[in-house]
Design a protein around this motif. Sequence first.
Motif, PDB file in Angstrom:
ATOM      1  N   ASN A 123      13.676  16.242  81.059  1.00  0.00           N
ATOM      2  CA  ASN A 123      13.068  14.979  80.649  1.00  0.00           C
ATOM      3  C   ASN A 123      11.409  14.806  79.506  1.00  0.00           C
ATOM      4  OD1 ASN A 123      11.353  15.665  83.146  1.00  0.00           O
ATOM      5  ND2 ASN A 123      10.980  14.095  83.691  1.00  0.00           N
ATOM      6  N   ARG A 124      11.749  16.574  79.415  1.00  0.00           N
ATOM      7  CA  ARG A 124      10.861  16.168  78.677  1.00  0.00           C
ATOM      8  C   ARG A 124      10.672  16.796  77.389  1.00  0.00           C
ATOM      9  NH1 ARG A 124       7.944  21.632  80.885  1.00  0.00           N
ATOM     10  NH2 ARG A 124      10.724  22.595  81.670  1.00  0.00           N
ATOM     11  N   ASN A 125      10.175  16.573  76.003  1.00  0.00           N
ATOM     12  CA  ASN A 125      10.146  16.693  74.950  1.00  0.00           C
ATOM     13  C   ASN A 125       8.717  18.117  74.754  1.00  0.00           C
ATOM     14  OD1 ASN A 125      11.401  14.955  73.229  1.00  0.00           O
ATOM     15  ND2 ASN A 125       9.747  13.344  74.346  1.00  0.00           N
ATOM     16  N   ILE A 126       9.201  19.039  73.951  1.00  0.00           N
ATOM     17  CA  ILE A 126       9.044  20.698  73.623  1.00  0.00           C
ATOM     18  C   ILE A 126       8.740  19.868  72.404  1.00  0.00           C
ATOM     19  CG2 ILE A 126       8.355  22.384  73.941  1.00  0.00           C
ATOM     20  CD1 ILE A 126       9.617  22.077  77.095  1.00  0.00           C
ATOM     21  N   ILE A 127       7.644  20.695  71.474  1.00  0.00           N
ATOM     22  CA  ILE A 127       7.631  20.097  70.005  1.00  0.00           C
ATOM     23  C   ILE A 127       6.309  21.839  69.572  1.00  0.00           C
ATOM     24  CG2 ILE A 127       7.060  18.896  68.149  1.00  0.00           C
ATOM     25  CD1 ILE A 127       6.840  17.161  69.801  1.00  0.00           C
ATOM     26  N   GLU A 128       7.039  22.655  68.949  1.00  0.00           N
ATOM     27  CA  GLU A 128       5.526  23.290  68.497  1.00  0.00           C
ATOM     28  C   GLU A 128       5.809  23.179  67.137  1.00  0.00           C
ATOM     29  OE1 GLU A 128       7.462  27.328  69.710  1.00  0.00           O
ATOM     30  OE2 GLU A 128       6.491  26.748  72.398  1.00  0.00           O
ATOM     31  N   LEU A 129       4.133  22.925  66.957  1.00  0.00           N
ATOM     32  CA  LEU A 129       4.346  23.695  65.050  1.00  0.00           C
ATOM     33  C   LEU A 129       3.205  24.384  64.592  1.00  0.00           C
ATOM     34  CD1 LEU A 129       2.216  19.576  64.595  1.00  0.00           C
ATOM     35  CD2 LEU A 129       5.329  20.653  64.747  1.00  0.00           C
ATOM     36  N   LEU A 130       3.771  25.625  64.110  1.00  0.00           N
ATOM     37  CA  LEU A 130       3.435  26.124  63.310  1.00  0.00           C
ATOM     38  C   LEU A 130       2.216  26.152  61.442  1.00  0.00           C
ATOM     39  CD1 LEU A 130       2.877  29.746  63.890  1.00  0.00           C
ATOM     40  CD2 LEU A 130       4.953  29.407  62.077  1.00  0.00           C
ATOM     41  N   LEU A 131       1.218  25.812  61.830  1.00  0.00           N
ATOM     42  CA  LEU A 131       0.292  25.993  60.750  1.00  0.00           C
ATOM     43  C   LEU A 131      -0.185  27.637  60.326  1.00  0.00           C
ATOM     44  CD1 LEU A 131      -0.185  24.177  62.865  1.00  0.00           C
ATOM     45  CD2 LEU A 131      -1.372  23.441  61.165  1.00  0.00           C
TER      46      LEU A 131
END
Length: 136
Positions: A123-131
């Motif tokens: 039930n989890r959203n896992i978002i990874e943003l690389l900058l």
Amino acid sequence: MTQHSTEISVTACHSALADLFAGLVVACAQLSVSDGDSLRLQLLAEELFINTVDHGFSGKTGAPVHLRLTRDKRGLTLHYEDTALAFDPRQPPPATDDNTIGGLGLALLQGMSQEIGYRRDGNRNIIELLLQETAD
């Protein structure tokens, strides 16, 4: 470069946004992130967080939101996790015109991130943003 990270947890409610910002400022200082990159991270985290509260939880509050900031040779990665409705920030931004309110958040996330990762784990959203780090 060795990988370094720091974690932040806040409650999904608008009033927790200040705590989220404070946590990110401390995390950026601990990882020696530039002021400009710190502000970019705050903007991206705010976009994700407000969408979580307003759309993912439909204004209901109380669930935890977890963030982790990691710095390694690739750059800065903002790891964002919530238990809201599924939301994949890699989807195309909606078409907008001069009369459209909202809808720019996806374009902002996609335009400011070098890479975006997403997965749904239970039930989890896992978002990874690389900058990519800037030199300022």
